[in-house]
Design an enzyme around this catalytic site. Structure first.
Site, PDB file in Angstrom:
ATOM      1  N   CYS A 147       8.993   9.941  -7.563  1.00  0.00           N
ATOM      2  CA  CYS A 147       8.295  10.385  -6.361  1.00  0.00           C
ATOM      3  C   CYS A 147       9.180  11.181  -5.413  1.00  0.00           C
ATOM      4  O   CYS A 147       8.684  11.984  -4.628  1.00  0.00           O
ATOM      5  CB  CYS A 147       7.719   9.173  -5.634  1.00  0.00           C
ATOM      6  N   MET A 176       0.823  -1.202   0.000  1.00  0.00           N
ATOM      7  CA  MET A 176       0.000   0.000   0.000  1.00  0.00           C
ATOM      8  C   MET A 176       0.861   1.257   0.000  1.00  0.00           C
ATOM      9  O   MET A 176       1.630   1.493   0.928  1.00  0.00           O
ATOM     10  CB  MET A 176      -0.938  -0.012   1.204  1.00  0.00           C
ATOM     11  N   SER A 177       0.686   2.059  -1.054  1.00  0.00           N
ATOM     12  CA  SER A 177       1.444   3.303  -1.187  1.00  0.00           C
ATOM     13  C   SER A 177       0.666   4.506  -0.681  1.00  0.00           C
ATOM     14  O   SER A 177       1.202   5.611  -0.610  1.00  0.00           O
ATOM     15  CB  SER A 177       1.802   3.530  -2.658  1.00  0.00           C
ATOM     16  N   GLY A 178      -0.617   4.307  -0.360  1.00  0.00           N
ATOM     17  CA  GLY A 178      -1.454   5.425   0.052  1.00  0.00           C
ATOM     18  C   GLY A 178      -2.262   6.004  -1.081  1.00  0.00           C
ATOM     19  O   GLY A 178      -3.042   6.941  -0.880  1.00  0.00           O
ATOM     20  N   LEU A 222       5.947   0.644   2.893  1.00  0.00           N
ATOM     21  CA  LEU A 222       7.364   0.926   3.117  1.00  0.00           C
ATOM     22  C   LEU A 222       7.564   2.433   3.175  1.00  0.00           C
ATOM     23  O   LEU A 222       7.179   3.149   2.243  1.00  0.00           O
ATOM     24  CB  LEU A 222       8.220   0.342   1.991  1.00  0.00           C
ATOM     25  N   CYS A 224      13.386   0.849  -8.148  1.00  0.00           N
ATOM     26  CA  CYS A 224      12.589   0.729  -6.938  1.00  0.00           C
ATOM     27  C   CYS A 224      11.830  -0.599  -6.926  1.00  0.00           C
ATOM     28  O   CYS A 224      11.760  -1.285  -5.900  1.00  0.00           O
ATOM     29  CB  CYS A 224      11.613   1.899  -6.848  1.00  0.00           C
ATOM     30  N   ASP A 276      -5.058   3.191  -6.190  1.00  0.00           N
ATOM     31  CA  ASP A 276      -4.926   1.861  -6.775  1.00  0.00           C
ATOM     32  C   ASP A 276      -4.696   0.781  -5.714  1.00  0.00           C
ATOM     33  O   ASP A 276      -5.421  -0.205  -5.639  1.00  0.00           O
ATOM     34  CB  ASP A 276      -3.797   1.841  -7.802  1.00  0.00           C
ATOM     35  N   SER A 277      -3.678   0.972  -4.895  1.00  0.00           N
ATOM     36  CA  SER A 277      -3.381  -0.039  -3.879  1.00  0.00           C
ATOM     37  C   SER A 277      -4.470  -0.094  -2.818  1.00  0.00           C
ATOM     38  O   SER A 277      -4.730  -1.152  -2.227  1.00  0.00           O
ATOM     39  CB  SER A 277      -2.018   0.230  -3.230  1.00  0.00           C
TER      40      SER A 277
END
Length: 377
Positions: free
Chosen positions: A214, A25-27, A50, A118, A30-31
């Protein structure tokens, strides 16, 4: 049940109620939707984020990922879904494998792709290990690609929505990782994903997508490189292929192969393009567009997912480029017709139709000798 919520196949055997899914989960939207779909499937779902960097003004800035605001958004989504959420600090690993590499590549006159690095490091390798430690049956992400069960195992395919396809950035995914990874959004268009987020009441439904790089505040990558590597801010000459000086520049980090703007050279009969960058002499070598034509590229650190595929294939040499016919000869990718703007440091990703066969990093290129008639065309 929300009208728009559709069953998603997480490609796990047996009842999902007995399965555990870890979601990266990136926030972002989508995730977050992936986490919601996993939770609604009946599987035990765990969200993992992360923390990759904390670059002052980048924290809390819309359009970033894996930093302060985004971690809070991921946690809020998990709280709403009633699932566990863990945050792991991998900032040191991200700095070494992605940010430092990004700066060093520009310093060496190459054009890096930090998103691939990444994925190769923190996002897949580190998350893969964390998901295993948590006893998960799979690791699900919000990437727009498809995982297809083929006759010889899992295959990586382009997303159904070509405008969102991220397969170019995932060429380095290993077979072991692909066997464990799941990409539930690969068959959906982005508007449907946002509709799902809204129907599910997720606060991130209208959140803007993150930018590609990012960790670069305001998109000013040159300033970041200069901060990390002060020697990058060194001027040099702009020369033609014969070595004749045409002007000066403020640093190689401001240029990439195929670039036309920013050279500030006048009086030429036709536009100049960047042909190559020489870090040893700090020269930017320029020439006409015809001199950009490349017949082949040598690639290194190849990741192959195509098994014994020996049929027709296409290749992309930039994320936004169209795939063009090509074939492999050892460590070389040979284009059927000359390709333009092929830059060392970028990736060459090979496809058979929608399937990703693999790819590698462009180390050097071989110039195509065009006939005069072709040049004037």
């Amino acid at each position: 049940m929300c009208a728009l919520v559709i069953p998603v196949d997480f490609q796990l055997s047996g009842p999902l109620s007995k399965r555990r899914i870890v979601v990266a989960m990136s926030g972002g939207v989508d995730s977050s939707v992936v986490a919601a779909l996993a939770a609604r499937s009946g599987a035990e779902t765990i969200g993992v984020t992360l923390q990759l960097y904390d670059h002052g003004e980048a924290v809390g800035r819309a359009g970033s990922c894996c930093a302060g605001r985004d971690i809070r958004d991921a946690r809020a989504v998990c709280d709403k879904l009633g699932i566990a959420h863990y945050v792991f600090d991998h900032a040191s690993s991200f700095r070494e494998t992605v940010i430092d590499d990004f700066a060093d590549e520009y310093l060496a006159g190459r054009t890096p792709i930090p998103c691939v690095k990444c994925n190769m490091g923190p996002k897949f390798t580190d998350l893969f290990a964390l998901a295993r430690d948590l006893g998960a049956d799979c690791l699900a992400t919000g990437h727009y690609v498809r995982r297809v069960e083929g006759a010889e195992g899992a295959e990586l395919h382009r997303a159904a929505d070509p405008a969102r396809d991220q397969s170019y950035f995932l060429f380095a995914t290993t077979q072991a990782q692909l066997d464990y990874l799941r990409f539930p959004l690969g068959g959906m268009p982005k508007p449907q994903v946002r509709e799902l987020a809204a129907e599910l009441g997720l606060g991130v439904a209208g959140k803007p997508d993150s930018q590609d790089i990012c960790f670069v505040p305001d998109g000013d990558y040159a300033s970041l490189v200069k901060k990390l590597r002060p020697e990058a801010d060194t001027s040099g000459d702009i020369v033609d292929e014969s070595g004749r000086k045409l002007g000066t520049h403020k640093g190689l980090i401001h240029f990439t192969v195929g670039q036309r703007r920013g050279l500030e050279i006048g009086g030429a009969p036709e536009p100049y393009y960047v042909l190559r960058l020489d870090p040893a002499t700090r020269e930017v070598v320029v020439g006409p567009k015809s001199a950009l034509a490349v017949r082949a590229a040598r690639i290194e650190n190849v990741n192959w997912l195509g098994g014994d595929h020996a049929g027709p294939m296409t290749v992309k040499v930039r994320s936004l480029a169209k795939p063009v016919p090509a074939h492999r000869e050892g460590d070389r990718v040979v284009f059927e017709t000359p390709e333009y703007g092929v830059a060392p440091g970028q990736a060459a990703v090979l496809y058979a139709g929608d399937r990703v066969l693999g790819g590698g990093w462009i180390a050097e290129t071989e110039r195509a000798e065009l006939l005069p008639a072709r040049i004037s065309a």
